[in-house]
Design a protein around this motif. Structure first.
Motif, PDB file in Angstrom:
ATOM      1  N   SER A   8      24.640  -8.154  51.932  1.00  0.00           N
ATOM      2  CA  SER A   8      24.298  -8.406  50.618  1.00  0.00           C
ATOM      3  C   SER A   8      23.503  -7.319  49.599  1.00  0.00           C
ATOM      4  O   SER A   8      23.597  -7.287  48.421  1.00  0.00           O
ATOM      5  N   MET A   9      22.338  -7.062  50.406  1.00  0.00           N
ATOM      6  CA  MET A   9      21.545  -6.007  49.884  1.00  0.00           C
ATOM      7  C   MET A   9      22.173  -4.610  49.991  1.00  0.00           C
ATOM      8  O   MET A   9      21.170  -3.655  49.607  1.00  0.00           O
ATOM      9  N   GLY A  10      23.108  -4.234  50.717  1.00  0.00           N
ATOM     10  CA  GLY A  10      23.625  -3.079  50.469  1.00  0.00           C
ATOM     11  C   GLY A  10      23.611  -2.282  51.760  1.00  0.00           C
ATOM     12  O   GLY A  10      23.678  -1.099  51.929  1.00  0.00           O
ATOM     13  N   GLY A  11      23.954  -3.024  52.754  1.00  0.00           N
ATOM     14  CA  GLY A  11      23.808  -2.696  54.228  1.00  0.00           C
ATOM     15  C   GLY A  11      22.474  -2.167  54.898  1.00  0.00           C
ATOM     16  O   GLY A  11      21.296  -2.670  54.358  1.00  0.00           O
ATOM     17  N   ILE A  12      22.271  -1.525  56.023  1.00  0.00           N
ATOM     18  CA  ILE A  12      20.957  -1.453  56.775  1.00  0.00           C
ATOM     19  C   ILE A  12      20.042  -0.287  55.864  1.00  0.00           C
ATOM     20  O   ILE A  12      20.859   0.734  55.844  1.00  0.00           O
ATOM     21  N   PRO A  13      18.847  -0.637  55.677  1.00  0.00           N
ATOM     22  CA  PRO A  13      18.048   0.431  55.259  1.00  0.00           C
ATOM     23  C   PRO A  13      17.837   1.672  55.984  1.00  0.00           C
ATOM     24  O   PRO A  13      18.349   1.693  57.183  1.00  0.00           O
ATOM     25  N   PRO A 162      17.974   8.987  50.731  1.00  0.00           N
ATOM     26  CA  PRO A 162      18.399   8.583  51.965  1.00  0.00           C
ATOM     27  C   PRO A 162      19.312   7.358  51.892  1.00  0.00           C
ATOM     28  O   PRO A 162      20.324   7.036  52.720  1.00  0.00           O
ATOM     29  N   TRP A 163      19.124   6.525  50.682  1.00  0.00           N
ATOM     30  CA  TRP A 163      20.175   5.369  50.514  1.00  0.00           C
ATOM     31  C   TRP A 163      21.501   5.953  50.110  1.00  0.00           C
ATOM     32  O   TRP A 163      22.574   5.199  50.278  1.00  0.00           O
ATOM     33  N   ALA A 164      21.537   7.143  49.229  1.00  0.00           N
ATOM     34  CA  ALA A 164      22.854   7.693  48.690  1.00  0.00           C
ATOM     35  C   ALA A 164      22.785   9.033  48.496  1.00  0.00           C
ATOM     36  O   ALA A 164      21.893   9.501  47.479  1.00  0.00           O
ATOM     37  N   PRO A 165      22.995   9.727  49.408  1.00  0.00           N
ATOM     38  CA  PRO A 165      22.839  11.371  49.387  1.00  0.00           C
ATOM     39  C   PRO A 165      22.877  12.171  48.035  1.00  0.00           C
ATOM     40  O   PRO A 165      22.606  13.126  47.797  1.00  0.00           O
ATOM     41  N   ALA A 166      23.982  11.721  47.417  1.00  0.00           N
ATOM     42  CA  ALA A 166      24.388  12.227  46.220  1.00  0.00           C
ATOM     43  C   ALA A 166      23.319  12.265  45.213  1.00  0.00           C
ATOM     44  O   ALA A 166      23.464  12.748  44.026  1.00  0.00           O
ATOM     45  N   MET A 167      22.581  11.049  45.301  1.00  0.00           N
ATOM     46  CA  MET A 167      21.575  10.512  44.371  1.00  0.00           C
ATOM     47  C   MET A 167      20.254  11.420  44.357  1.00  0.00           C
ATOM     48  O   MET A 167      19.615  11.669  45.703  1.00  0.00           O
ATOM     49  N   THR A 168      19.493  11.482  43.341  1.00  0.00           N
ATOM     50  CA  THR A 168      18.180  11.911  43.512  1.00  0.00           C
ATOM     51  C   THR A 168      17.216  11.008  44.082  1.00  0.00           C
ATOM     52  O   THR A 168      17.414   9.901  43.936  1.00  0.00           O
ATOM     53  N   CYS A 169      16.253  11.608  44.853  1.00  0.00           N
ATOM     54  CA  CYS A 169      15.040  10.739  45.631  1.00  0.00           C
ATOM     55  C   CYS A 169      13.945  10.538  44.668  1.00  0.00           C
ATOM     56  O   CYS A 169      12.882   9.816  44.984  1.00  0.00           O
ATOM     57  N   GLY A 170      13.838  11.159  43.321  1.00  0.00           N
ATOM     58  CA  GLY A 170      12.798  11.082  42.611  1.00  0.00           C
ATOM     59  C   GLY A 170      11.915  12.303  42.957  1.00  0.00           C
ATOM     60  O   GLY A 170      12.278  13.052  43.808  1.00  0.00           O
ATOM     61  N   ALA A 181      10.993   6.545  53.823  1.00  0.00           N
ATOM     62  CA  ALA A 181      12.124   5.732  54.015  1.00  0.00           C
ATOM     63  C   ALA A 181      12.935   5.872  55.339  1.00  0.00           C
ATOM     64  O   ALA A 181      13.312   4.790  55.692  1.00  0.00           O
ATOM     65  N   THR A 182      12.559   7.131  55.742  1.00  0.00           N
ATOM     66  CA  THR A 182      13.642   7.431  57.000  1.00  0.00           C
ATOM     67  C   THR A 182      12.905   7.226  58.433  1.00  0.00           C
ATOM     68  O   THR A 182      13.358   7.463  59.373  1.00  0.00           O
ATOM     69  N   GLY A 183      11.371   6.902  58.205  1.00  0.00           N
ATOM     70  CA  GLY A 183      10.699   6.888  59.390  1.00  0.00           C
ATOM     71  C   GLY A 183      10.235   8.339  59.969  1.00  0.00           C
ATOM     72  O   GLY A 183       9.934   8.232  61.221  1.00  0.00           O
ATOM     73  N   ALA A 184      10.485   9.296  59.289  1.00  0.00           N
ATOM     74  CA  ALA A 184       9.960  10.622  59.568  1.00  0.00           C
ATOM     75  C   ALA A 184       8.458  10.769  59.430  1.00  0.00           C
ATOM     76  O   ALA A 184       7.879  11.529  58.559  1.00  0.00           O
ATOM     77  N   GLY A 185       7.629  10.051  60.123  1.00  0.00           N
ATOM     78  CA  GLY A 185       6.192   9.870  59.824  1.00  0.00           C
ATOM     79  C   GLY A 185       5.900   8.622  59.494  1.00  0.00           C
ATOM     80  O   GLY A 185       6.598   7.719  58.727  1.00  0.00           O
ATOM     81  N   ALA A 201       8.608   6.661  45.037  1.00  0.00           N
ATOM     82  CA  ALA A 201       8.777   5.303  45.712  1.00  0.00           C
ATOM     83  C   ALA A 201       9.720   4.193  45.465  1.00  0.00           C
ATOM     84  O   ALA A 201      10.202   3.690  46.320  1.00  0.00           O
ATOM     85  N   SER A 202      10.069   4.203  43.944  1.00  0.00           N
ATOM     86  CA  SER A 202      10.958   3.231  43.533  1.00  0.00           C
ATOM     87  C   SER A 202      12.404   3.738  44.077  1.00  0.00           C
ATOM     88  O   SER A 202      12.974   2.680  44.400  1.00  0.00           O
ATOM     89  N   PHE A 203      12.475   4.650  43.695  1.00  0.00           N
ATOM     90  CA  PHE A 203      14.063   5.458  43.937  1.00  0.00           C
ATOM     91  C   PHE A 203      14.364   5.187  45.547  1.00  0.00           C
ATOM     92  O   PHE A 203      15.493   5.060  46.028  1.00  0.00           O
ATOM     93  N   CYS A 204      13.454   5.525  46.526  1.00  0.00           N
ATOM     94  CA  CYS A 204      13.542   5.432  47.858  1.00  0.00           C
ATOM     95  C   CYS A 204      13.258   4.089  48.595  1.00  0.00           C
ATOM     96  O   CYS A 204      13.550   4.000  49.783  1.00  0.00           O
ATOM     97  N   GLY A 205      12.655   2.944  47.771  1.00  0.00           N
ATOM     98  CA  GLY A 205      12.573   1.861  48.462  1.00  0.00           C
ATOM     99  C   GLY A 205      11.078   1.604  49.439  1.00  0.00           C
ATOM    100  O   GLY A 205      11.354   1.168  50.156  1.00  0.00           O
ATOM    101  N   ILE A 206      10.228   2.360  48.839  1.00  0.00           N
ATOM    102  CA  ILE A 206       9.079   2.429  49.745  1.00  0.00           C
ATOM    103  C   ILE A 206       7.766   2.017  48.915  1.00  0.00           C
ATOM    104  O   ILE A 206       7.944   1.689  47.909  1.00  0.00           O
ATOM    105  N   VAL A 207       6.522   1.773  49.542  1.00  0.00           N
ATOM    106  CA  VAL A 207       5.280   1.625  48.745  1.00  0.00           C
ATOM    107  C   VAL A 207       4.686   2.895  48.299  1.00  0.00           C
ATOM    108  O   VAL A 207       4.461   3.910  49.321  1.00  0.00           O
TER     109      VAL A 207
END
Length: 491
Positions: A8-13, A162-170, A181-185, A201-207
């Motif tokens: 319901s949240m849109g799949g796996i982060p 990384p949630w939707a590659p067609a979109m900006t990450c900010g 967001a992807t665990g690359a560090g 941070a907002s657009f990619c779902g992190i702190v």
């Protein structure tokens, strides 16, 4: 994919696609290193392989140096074997934004018009992380000179969400947000002159935390002056706090830092239940997207349920958009003044337009805006004696198509017009932390995008802000929002 809440949240982060070692945080790594159950070399090898995969998919890095990272990991491993780690972040994979000097590495500021020679020394924040044993696994992407709140450049291309590659990450710390967001560090060093930590941070779902100005020392001085902050980005509040502790403090090369900075402190519980919170919902430029507004309204309802006293507030300043643009555009003009016309011709057209507008600002008008800023910032200090914290959306809109400065068809002309929840807090220099609170749109769960909640505190109250952010993080706002809106998801 079997968890209905996840569906319901849109799949796996994005982090769920990372190897297990890449999903560990600072405390987990430190515990495993101490017990000898894991080594910094093992972790670094796994992270570097994942960095390559992330780079191929999302273009989050401008430079990587695997062998240098492994050398740092071997040195860290030796310290842990002796039982003498340099700091709590010793052996923790870390990235640095392509705006901060890294000794021995090429830093291009997202531009082909800058010096391609390796840096002779570290920026103070980088030096403190290096002294603490952090392992530098890559330099993350920025738009040219960090001038806008999305991440693309002629030098390094488009960095994708990384949630939707067609979109900006900010942006401008977009590569850092994607890496987090992807665990690359684990730890990611960003900068924020008008929202450049908080928007991605907002657009990619992190702190992401923009600390009180001066908490993290800056050298060389930013071309964008005293609106530009340096801060941590991570997947958790605890990790962001660990990074802030590692790199904050006084550095005599940073005159603007002055005497005021937040001394490192432990995080503590109990802030939320007793908090007086001002709820800010009207940005000084642009309009609040209804989906973002509804998500943040739900988050605020959960803060009330947890005991916080919440009251709607407006910011005390007027013409804040014009005020910020005067500072930002004039600084851009100064930055480009030292670059030849031939070199400028290959630079981002939007940056050149902004610099041209900045060059037309008169000295009396710029001084008037600086005086207006002082009045606004003082009023913000007073407001934050009436309230413990302010909360707001982190950004007024959802992520839009990558490669654009503004959403297509929006009628907007510059990124500042949709960044109205971030740049005022650069003018006033308070600490502001963003953490995820929801994902929308719920009617298209396969493409649901993160929405961030912003928490603002008084100058110097960085660790109070992080403390309440951690309490809010523990509420699980994304899950609560998804559960309350699950009826919207097609079955």
């Amino acid at each position: 994919m079997s968890d209905p809440a996840q569906k319901s949240m849109g799949g796996i982060p994005p982090i769920a696609d990372a190897p297990a070692l890449c999903q560990l945080g600072v405390a987990e790594l430190r515990s495993l290193y101490r017990r000898g159950e894991l080594s910094p070399v093992q972790v670094t090898r796994e992270v570097l392989q994942h960095v390559d995969r992330v780079q191929e998919r999302f273009n989050a890095f401008s430079f990587t140096d695997h062998e240098r990272a492994l050398d740092m990991a071997r040195a860290s491993e030796a310290r842990w074997r002796k039982g003498s780690p340099a700091s709590p972040v010793d052996g923790v994979p870390t990235t640095i934004k392509d705006l901060l000097w890294v000794a021995g590495s090429v830093v291009r500021y997202g531009s082909l018009g800058t010096d391609a020679k390796p840096c002779a020394e570290d920026a103070p924040s980088v030096a403190r992380l290096r002294a603490g044993g952090a392992i530098f696994v890559g330099i993350t992407t920025s738009p040219e000179l960090g001038w806008k709140a999305v991440t693309d450049s002629n030098a390094f291309g488009i960095t994708r969400n990384p949630w939707a590659p067609a979109m900006t990450c900010g942006g401008s710390s977009g590569g850092a947000a994607v890496a987090a967001a992807t665990g690359a560090g684990v730890l990611h060093l960003g900068t924020d002159g008008g929202g450049s930590i908080r928007i991605p941070a907002s657009f990619c779902g992190i702190v992401g935390l923009k600390p009180t100005f001066g908490t993290v020392p800056a050298y060389p001085a930013s071309a964008f002056g005293t609106v530009a902050h340096i801060g941590p980005m991570a997947r958790s509040v605890d990790d962001a706090a660990a990074m802030l502790r590692a790199m904050s403090g006084r550095d005599l090369r940073d005159w603007a830092q002055g005497w005021m900075h937040a001394a490192p402190q432990p995080l503590h519980d109990g802030e939320l239940a007793k908090a007086r919170i001002g709820y800010w919902t009207t940005p000084p430029s642009g309009a609040l997207c209804p989906e973002v507004g509804a998500a943040v309204e739900f988050a605020v309802s959960q803060l009330r349920a947890a005991g916080a006293r919440v009251e709607r507030v407006d910011l005390p300043g007027k013409d804040l958009h014009r005020m910020f643009q005067a500072h930002w555009f004039a600084s851009a003009a100064h930055r480009l003044a030292g670059i030849s016309a031939a070199e400028q011709s290959g630079m981002d057209a939007g940056l050149r337009q902004v610099a041209s507008a900045g060059a037309r600002i008169s000295a009396p008008d710029l001084v008037a805006q600086q005086i207006g800023r002082a009045h606004f910032a003082a009023a913000m200090d007073r407001l934050l004696t009436e309230f413990d914290f302010l909360v707001s959306p982190a950004a007024s809109i959802l992520p839009f198509s990558a490669g654009l400065e503004v959403p297509q068809g929006s009628g907007l002309s510059r990124w500042t017009e949709w960044a109205g929840f971030s740049y005022p807090i650069n003018l006033s220099q308070q600490p502001a932390c963003v953490l995820p609170c929801a994902r929308r749109p719920m009617d298209a769960p396969a493409h649901a995008l993160p929405i961030g909640l912003q928490i603002i505190g008084a100058r110097g109250a960085d660790y109070r802000v992080l403390s309440i952010a951690r309490e809010i993080e523990r509420l699980g706002l994304e899950q609560l929002f998804a559960q309350s809106h699950s009826r919207e998801v097609p079955r």
